[in-house]
Design a protein around this motif. Structure first.
Motif, PDB file in Angstrom:
ATOM      1  N   ALA A  76     -11.895  37.537 -22.049  1.00 27.55           N
ATOM      2  CA  ALA A  76     -10.852  36.708 -21.462  1.00 27.55           C
ATOM      3  C   ALA A  76      -9.810  36.413 -22.529  1.00 27.55           C
ATOM      4  O   ALA A  76     -10.137  35.889 -23.593  1.00 27.55           O
ATOM      5  N   GLY A  77      -8.570  36.787 -22.251  1.00 28.32           N
ATOM      6  CA  GLY A  77      -7.519  36.522 -23.216  1.00 28.32           C
ATOM      7  C   GLY A  77      -6.229  37.208 -22.856  1.00 28.32           C
ATOM      8  O   GLY A  77      -6.011  37.612 -21.712  1.00 28.32           O
ATOM      9  N   ARG A  98      -8.416  43.208 -32.162  1.00 24.83           N
ATOM     10  CA  ARG A  98      -8.694  42.043 -31.319  1.00 24.83           C
ATOM     11  C   ARG A  98      -8.946  40.826 -32.199  1.00 24.83           C
ATOM     12  O   ARG A  98      -9.801  40.866 -33.071  1.00 24.83           O
ATOM     13  N   VAL A  99      -8.202  39.777 -31.925  1.00 24.90           N
ATOM     14  CA  VAL A  99      -8.341  38.523 -32.658  1.00 24.90           C
ATOM     15  C   VAL A  99      -8.955  37.504 -31.704  1.00 24.90           C
ATOM     16  O   VAL A  99      -8.552  37.403 -30.539  1.00 24.90           O
ATOM     17  N   TYR A 100      -9.923  36.736 -32.219  1.00 25.33           N
ATOM     18  CA  TYR A 100     -10.651  35.758 -31.421  1.00 25.33           C
ATOM     19  C   TYR A 100     -10.382  34.358 -31.946  1.00 25.33           C
ATOM     20  O   TYR A 100     -10.522  34.113 -33.145  1.00 25.33           O
ATOM     21  N   TYR A 160      -7.473  29.106 -16.603  1.00 26.26           N
ATOM     22  CA  TYR A 160      -8.554  29.995 -16.187  1.00 26.26           C
ATOM     23  C   TYR A 160      -8.067  31.431 -16.290  1.00 26.26           C
ATOM     24  O   TYR A 160      -7.157  31.835 -15.569  1.00 26.26           O
ATOM     25  N   LEU A 161      -8.638  32.161 -17.207  1.00 24.48           N
ATOM     26  CA  LEU A 161      -8.337  33.589 -17.356  1.00 24.48           C
ATOM     27  C   LEU A 161      -9.655  34.334 -17.155  1.00 24.48           C
ATOM     28  O   LEU A 161     -10.499  34.345 -18.041  1.00 24.48           O
ATOM     29  N   PRO A 162      -9.842  34.951 -16.002  1.00 21.16           N
ATOM     30  CA  PRO A 162     -11.112  35.633 -15.767  1.00 21.16           C
ATOM     31  C   PRO A 162     -11.252  36.950 -16.526  1.00 21.16           C
ATOM     32  O   PRO A 162     -12.351  37.468 -16.659  1.00 21.16           O
ATOM     33  N   ALA A 163     -10.147  37.463 -17.037  1.00 17.45           N
ATOM     34  CA  ALA A 163     -10.172  38.750 -17.741  1.00 17.45           C
ATOM     35  C   ALA A 163      -8.974  38.820 -18.683  1.00 17.45           C
ATOM     36  O   ALA A 163      -8.317  37.819 -18.930  1.00 17.45           O
ATOM     37  N   PHE A 185     -10.213  34.500 -26.052  1.00 11.89           N
ATOM     38  CA  PHE A 185     -10.756  33.148 -26.046  1.00 11.89           C
ATOM     39  C   PHE A 185     -12.231  33.171 -25.649  1.00 11.89           C
ATOM     40  O   PHE A 185     -12.774  32.171 -25.204  1.00 11.89           O
ATOM     41  N   SER A 186     -12.852  34.311 -25.802  1.00  6.59           N
ATOM     42  CA  SER A 186     -14.272  34.494 -25.495  1.00  6.59           C
ATOM     43  C   SER A 186     -14.900  35.240 -26.675  1.00  6.59           C
ATOM     44  O   SER A 186     -14.190  35.855 -27.465  1.00  6.59           O
TER      45      SER A 186
END
Length: 172
Positions: free
Chosen positions: A5-6, A15-17, A29-32, A98-99
């Motif tokens: 999700a991001g 990819r940065v977390y 709410y970002l499901p994907a 964000f996951s």
């Protein structure tokens, strides 16, 4: 495998977390993975303040410091132009998530966890990393292609530390 999700390109190599998403209703709410549109970074900066501006700036500066073989230098004349025209958009090869990282040791994806505190929280939640701490701020898990670095803020991840992170990325 967990759903990421991001923001950005769902097939991104870089990819940065980060622990928290922008505090805006449209991102609650970002499901994907959701690619950003041109100008959306500026809207987030305006709505959420200086911290998000710094995060996007540091991300773009990091990409521009990578070797030409990564392809980011060919897309824009400066990191500022890259940030405004390409960063976290569809087919940008970049993502801000964000996951937790969905680990796959056979992938060429490079996972960068922004912040030692967030990395330690992910470990406590059961993320199966084997981190080798290189110093107080940087760690690497070569098998899973994961790096831990200071949070994407000028004071924490300055130009010198961006250079160090670039060297670590090149090792993966």
């Amino acid at each position: 495998m967990r759903i990421a999700a991001g923001f950005g390109d769902e097939h991104a190599q870089i990819r940065v977390y980060v622990a928290k998403r922008p505090p805006m209703q449209e991102y609650a709410y970002l499901p994907a993975m959701q690619p950003l549109l041109q100008g959306e970074i500026a809207l987030i900066n305006q709505a959420c303040g200086n911290g998000w501006r710094k995060l996007f700036n540091v991300y773009a500066k990091l990409l521009f410091a990578l070797p030409a073989s990564f392809g980011f230098l060919q897309q824009a004349s400066s990191w500022q132009v890259y940030r405004d025209s390409f960063l976290l958009q569809a087919s940008s090869n970049t993502a801000l998530l964000f996951s937790p990282p969905p680990l796959n040791s056979t992938s060429n994806t490079i996972h960068i966890i922004a912040g030692r505190t967030y990395a330690k929280a992910l470990l406590e939640q059961g993320l199966p990393l084997q981190l080798n701490w290189l110093n107080a701020e940087f760690a690497i898990d070569n098998h899973n292609r994961v790096l831990v670095c200071p949070y994407f803020d000028y004071r924490q991840l300055n130009n010198e530390k961006i250079g160090y992170l670039v060297k670590l990325i090149a090792q993966l």
